[in-house]
Design an enzyme around this catalytic site. Structure first.
Site, PDB file in Angstrom:
ATOM      1  N   GLU A  18       0.869  -1.333   0.146  1.00  0.00           N
ATOM      2  CA  GLU A  18      -0.009   0.387  -0.031  1.00  0.00           C
ATOM      3  C   GLU A  18       0.593   1.374  -0.064  1.00  0.00           C
ATOM      4  OE1 GLU A  18      -2.877  -0.331  -0.585  1.00  0.00           O
ATOM      5  OE2 GLU A  18      -3.347  -2.249   0.249  1.00  0.00           O
ATOM      6  N   ASP A  36       3.774   2.389  -4.766  1.00  0.00           N
ATOM      7  CA  ASP A  36       3.607   2.763  -6.297  1.00  0.00           C
ATOM      8  C   ASP A  36       3.810   4.003  -6.477  1.00  0.00           C
ATOM      9  OD1 ASP A  36       0.708   3.527  -5.350  1.00  0.00           O
ATOM     10  OD2 ASP A  36       0.072   2.760  -6.605  1.00  0.00           O
ATOM     11  N   GLY A  76     -16.093   4.122  -4.077  1.00  0.00           N
ATOM     12  CA  GLY A  76     -15.853   4.689  -2.737  1.00  0.00           C
ATOM     13  C   GLY A  76     -15.405   3.567  -1.982  1.00  0.00           C
ATOM     14  N   ASP A 128      -3.414   1.135  -9.906  1.00  0.00           N
ATOM     15  CA  ASP A 128      -4.968   0.750 -10.421  1.00  0.00           C
ATOM     16  C   ASP A 128      -5.180   0.964 -11.318  1.00  0.00           C
ATOM     17  OD1 ASP A 128      -5.220   1.116  -7.754  1.00  0.00           O
ATOM     18  OD2 ASP A 128      -6.529   2.699  -7.605  1.00  0.00           O
ATOM     19  N   TYR A 140      -4.861  11.456   1.291  1.00  0.00           N
ATOM     20  CA  TYR A 140      -3.384  11.152   0.523  1.00  0.00           C
ATOM     21  C   TYR A 140      -2.588  11.449   0.045  1.00  0.00           C
ATOM     22  CZ  TYR A 140      -2.362   7.664  -3.573  1.00  0.00           C
ATOM     23  OH  TYR A 140      -1.849   7.472  -4.358  1.00  0.00           O
TER      24      TYR A 140
END
Length: 362
Positions: free
Chosen positions: A16, A19, A103, A153, A205
């Site tokens: 997590e 990337d 979401g 993603d 984020y």
């Protein structure tokens, strides 16, 4: 001629926020997908509708950043990014249908981007390799929509395969299949949707990304991947918050590779233990979980899961749990019960698996 193209959502087994730090991740494509039905013509716009948006949106082919907002910005962003890359785009009428939950951290935006991109490429007869498609879709999301996401993603949605996870090296953009079929050995991958919307509230984020960039700069490297071998020893030199963020990235990269080794050895017990360690790192070092998410993960493990962790960017969304068949009922009962008792939304639990990536619909 009508073109139909679909792209799946994804969950990340582990890795997590690695990337954009040029590290490693291990996602799978989901069975749920977004489907685009496109009737091209010679007009200068896309007229886009969906079941949830009956009024639709019109996207001019010469759209520029800021022209289209809301969900239509993802479609417009793909049009814009394709044209920025020098590729033709045809106008026409487009319909979008999806069963990827929005979401929940399942990459619904990437599924939409990749499905729209595939349909537009097919309609114009343009062929691009999947990694280049992922770059274009990310360009749309980063620079048209304005979401500072990494590339995981889109790569997962485009490269996905049944019964396989994808080991992605974000420095080289190499994608390697890794066998992942827990059902074949009496295990289940349980996807637990907290039903707490997955939000990067307050720019959290982006704040994590900036913290990682500061940590890399302080360590004298261009990305935390370059600090993989020496970073842990030098984290004391950093601002304490930046040090915790960097520690998560460096240890998470190692956990990704350890999960691959365990999967190749058929050692799902170790995979589960690493999942749980990853969750603790996201909770304590990266600080992207929530009390509701933490309760789901801990309750699942207490009820018999081999391991559990939040998946996705954080601040809501979903937990994955690796559960032996004989513990499925206990986990499926304990988790909703615990959340009800705590006054949280009751979660949904679905057994899931690695599925095929994006492609045309026959």
């Amino acid at each position: 001629m009508t073109v139909r193209f679909e792209a799946p959502g994804r969950i990340n087994l582990i890795g997590e926020h690695t990337d954009y730090n040029l590290g490693y991740a291990l996602p799978i494509a989901l069975p749920e997908r977004t489907t685009v039905t496109f009737d091209p013509d010679d007009s200068d716009a896309l007229r886009v509708g969906s079941a949830g948006e009956p009024d639709g949106v019109t996207v001019p082919l010469d759209t520029g950043t800021g022209d289209v907002a809301g969900w239509g910005a993802y479609v417009a962003g793909v049009v814009w990014a394709l044209r920025q890359a020098g590729h033709p785009v045809r106008g026409g009428r487009m319909r979008i249908d999806s069963d990827v939950t929005m979401g929940s951290g399942l990459a619904s935006s990437a599924a939409l981007e990749c499905a729209v991109l595939g349909a537009l490429l097919a309609a114009s007869g343009t062929e691009l390799d999947r990694t280049e498609q992922a770059r274009i879709a990310r360009h749309a999301e980063n620079d048209y929509v304005g979401a500072p996401t990494g590339l995981m993603d889109q790569l997962a949605s485009l490269h996905g395969a049944a019964r396989q996870a994808l080991l992605i090296d974000f420095r080289s953009l190499d994608v390697q299949p890794v066998g992942f079929d827990p059902d074949a050995v009496g295990m289940a991958l349980l996807l637990i949707d907290s039903r707490a919307p997955h939000r990067h509230a307050g720019g959290e984020y982006a704040a994590r990304r900036r913290s990682c960039e500061r940590a890399a700069a302080a360590l004298g490297v261009t990305s935390l991947r370059e600090a993989q071998d020496v970073g842990l020893e030098r984290l004391g030199e950093l601002d304490p918050t930046d040090a915790r963020r960097a520690r998560h990235i460096l240890t998470e990269n190692a956990r990704v590779l350890d999960v691959v080794v365990a999967l190749e050895a058929g050692d799902l017990k170790t995979v589960g233990e690493i999942f749980t360690a990853s969750h603790a790192s996201m909770r304590d070092d990266f600080e992207i979980t929530t009390p509701q998410i933490d309760m789901i993960a801990q309750t699942a493990v207490d009820a018999g899961a081999l391991g559990a962790r939040m998946t996705g960017g954080g601040f809501g969304g979903c937990v994955i749990a690796l559960v032996p068949e004989d513990a499925l009922r206990a986990v499926s009962t304990a988790v909703p019960g615990a959340l009800r008792a705590a006054g949280f939304n009751e979660p949904t639990l679905v057994r899931t698996s690695a599925a095929a990536g994006a492609g045309p619909v026959a």
